[in-house]
Design a protein around this motif. Sequence first.
Motif, PDB file in Angstrom:
ATOM      1  N   THR A 132       1.062 -50.781  65.912  1.00 11.86           N
ATOM      2  CA  THR A 132       1.767 -52.032  65.655  1.00 11.86           C
ATOM      3  C   THR A 132       2.645 -51.853  64.423  1.00 11.86           C
ATOM      4  O   THR A 132       2.464 -50.900  63.665  1.00 11.86           O
ATOM      5  N   TYR A 133       3.555 -52.750  64.233  1.00 13.83           N
ATOM      6  CA  TYR A 133       4.478 -52.667  63.102  1.00 13.83           C
ATOM      7  C   TYR A 133       4.063 -53.607  61.979  1.00 13.83           C
ATOM      8  O   TYR A 133       3.319 -54.562  62.189  1.00 13.83           O
ATOM      9  N   SER A 134       4.612 -53.358  60.798  1.00 17.80           N
ATOM     10  CA  SER A 134       4.273 -54.169  59.627  1.00 17.80           C
ATOM     11  C   SER A 134       4.680 -55.633  59.813  1.00 17.80           C
ATOM     12  O   SER A 134       4.113 -56.515  59.168  1.00 17.80           O
ATOM     13  N   ARG A 173      -0.871 -56.207  62.593  1.00 20.11           N
ATOM     14  CA  ARG A 173      -1.927 -55.427  61.922  1.00 20.11           C
ATOM     15  C   ARG A 173      -3.123 -56.284  61.522  1.00 20.11           C
ATOM     16  O   ARG A 173      -4.271 -55.931  61.844  1.00 20.11           O
ATOM     17  N   VAL A 231      -0.138 -44.073  59.195  1.00 17.37           N
ATOM     18  CA  VAL A 231       1.001 -44.931  58.898  1.00 17.37           C
ATOM     19  C   VAL A 231       2.266 -44.086  58.985  1.00 17.37           C
ATOM     20  O   VAL A 231       2.313 -42.978  58.460  1.00 17.37           O
ATOM     21  N   ASP A 270       5.894 -44.426  57.683  1.00 18.89           N
ATOM     22  CA  ASP A 270       6.736 -45.228  56.794  1.00 18.89           C
ATOM     23  C   ASP A 270       8.192 -45.216  57.241  1.00 18.89           C
ATOM     24  O   ASP A 270       8.668 -44.253  57.850  1.00 18.89           O
ATOM     25  N   HIS A 275      10.242 -50.832  57.130  1.00 21.64           N
ATOM     26  CA  HIS A 275       8.976 -51.262  57.724  1.00 21.64           C
ATOM     27  C   HIS A 275       8.071 -50.062  57.946  1.00 21.64           C
ATOM     28  O   HIS A 275       8.461 -48.920  57.744  1.00 21.64           O
ATOM     29  N   GLN A 276       6.849 -50.344  58.404  1.00 22.40           N
ATOM     30  CA  GLN A 276       5.892 -49.293  58.729  1.00 22.40           C
ATOM     31  C   GLN A 276       5.377 -49.500  60.150  1.00 22.40           C
ATOM     32  O   GLN A 276       5.336 -50.620  60.638  1.00 22.40           O
ATOM     33  N   LYS A 277       4.968 -48.401  60.741  1.00 25.80           N
ATOM     34  CA  LYS A 277       4.258 -48.450  62.014  1.00 25.80           C
ATOM     35  C   LYS A 277       2.833 -48.012  61.715  1.00 25.80           C
ATOM     36  O   LYS A 277       2.616 -46.960  61.110  1.00 25.80           O
ATOM     37  N   TYR A 278       1.864 -48.837  62.102  1.00 28.13           N
ATOM     38  CA  TYR A 278       0.454 -48.566  61.838  1.00 28.13           C
ATOM     39  C   TYR A 278      -0.234 -48.121  63.124  1.00 28.13           C
ATOM     40  O   TYR A 278       0.014 -48.661  64.198  1.00 28.13           O
TER      41      TYR A 278
END
Length: 134
Positions: free
Chosen positions: A95-97, A101, A114, A116, A122-125
């Motif tokens: 999922t994305y920031s 999350r 993560v 970055d 944004h981040q992808k988790y």
Amino acid sequence: AATEAGMQAMLEGLGNNILKNLGDVELGKALRIFLSNKQDKVLGGIAGDLFGGWVYISLLWVDETLRNQGYGSELLHRLEAEAIRSGCKHAHVDTYSFEARPFYERAGYEVFGVLDDYPAGHQKYFLKKTLVPA
């Protein structure tokens, strides 16, 4: 049609390689659960795919008008229960920031990676969870 045939050839080739290296594993079984109203309009749903004792949750969506009413949690719970019945011991999702999350963390998922600046700013988790039979 050429693109479709090419994709099919790639999928078959990868699938054959997996089977050659791992033996008879659950490969590609799809789980799909939808939330519909009385007019059969889809207002949410969850999609997962099984592989090697894991379920990968590729999509989870609930219409904005129905959010924060427990529908997402119910969809997730039902998919996890079906995955357990199918022999899965683990689940993973990304999922994305700017997305879900906290939702997944409340459901027992933990971040294990993560990416970055994906997309920029944004981040992808990447999250996982050990599934426990009810």
